[in-house]
Each structure stands twice: as C-alpha cells, then as structure tokens.
Scaffold this motif. Sequence first.
Motif: not given
Length: 237
Positions: A85, A89, A126-127, A130-131, A210, A229, A232
Amino acid sequence: MKRGYVLHHRPFRESSVIVNLLIEGIGRVDAITRVGSGKRSIKSILQPFQPLIIQFSLQSEIKNLGLKTITHIESAAPAIPLAGNSLYSGFYLNELLVRLLSVDHQAEGLFLAYHRALMSLAKGFCSSHLRYFEMALLLELGAFPSLNYDATGNALAADCHYRFIAESGFLPVALSNESHFSHGKGYLSGAMLLALASQSLQADQLNQAKGLMRYLLTPLLGSKPLLSRQLFAKNAQ
C-alpha cells in the motif's frame, strides 16, 4: 544543481524521454533527457522515488514544447523503499502532482512535503500520510479552507461539528442536522479538523479526513479516474 524526483516519464525521439519532475525550490519541471545505453544508461535512476541531483539548460529547439534539457543527473541517495500500500500511495502522490500541478505554478514548498510523505510511507503505511500531503497540495493550489476559523469567523472548536460550504468554509451545525457532505454521519468533527491542521490524526478520524479530501479534490481532478486508486482497489480484493 537541484534536488528532485521523477513523477512520470515517457519516450520521446529515439533514445530520449520527457520527464515530469518535482524540483526543490521550484515545483514541477518538465524536461527532456537522453537515456543512453550500456554502462552510460540512466534508466536505472529515472524511476519514481529515487532521490536525484539534476542540472538543466534550455535549448532553443524545444522552447516551443516548454521543456528544459537535463544536462546532468545522478542519484542523490538510495531509492526510497516502498512496497504494498505504501508503493501504491507513492504512485497516488505522483499522479496527483502530474494531474494538478502545472509547469507554470511555482510550488517551492511541495518538495519537502512530498519527501516527508515518502519517508513516512517507507516506515509503514498509514493513510494519514496521504491526507497531510493532499492538504499541502490543496493549500498550494489555493483550494483548501481555513482550519483556524469557521465560516462565521469563530475559531474551530474540538467539541463542535461542521459541514463544508464551498467558498465559505466550515459552518457549525447541530448533530441532528444532515449536511450535503455525505461521508461519515454527514458532518465533520472539530476535533478531526484540528488534528488535521496539526498533522496528528487518530485512527478513528481517518475516514472523515479521507472523505473531506476526496470532496475537495474531485472538482480539481474532473471525471477522469485516477489509475493509482484502481491499483488500491485491486490490491484490496
């Protein structure tokens, strides 16, 4: 010489390639370079997530294409190791930059935000990483609302809830009211917004963050889907 990263490249005229780059102190740069062959080939370093040292010149015959010419390029450090991931990302960040950042937009501050995101992803996915980058990009594009004050001019409060109003910002709402923002329960917690501002999102705040970012990015990206995306989605199956 400048530090930079390759975002994307494509073939151009025999053994040359056009490279989309993110350059420290400048922003996005589109350039052309010869790939070479044998021991002199630079294919191995013209890859995403490879820190580079780059020098440019501008040749008259390609001015009409808006391309600089790379006169020197070398690796500045080992490639940042991304997998799973975290790798997807990284591709997502690259695609956002190519899609949204124009060559004419001098985004000096994005290089550091991008580098930090890659280094964080290399330590583990960890998302939230991305944020934080999405927020930096949207701020650079002038498309991110204030996280200091709400639409009425009052400071955002952790114990309040808000809905986003385009061109205005975050409007306080009662929990019983349903906003047009369809993620979560129809509202955004002040605690999440403040955590986003301080880059300290908690696990239970990630879905709301998100949803907010996707809502803000959608009008900028248009209807064309992001390939990253799709990666993902395939990986999640």
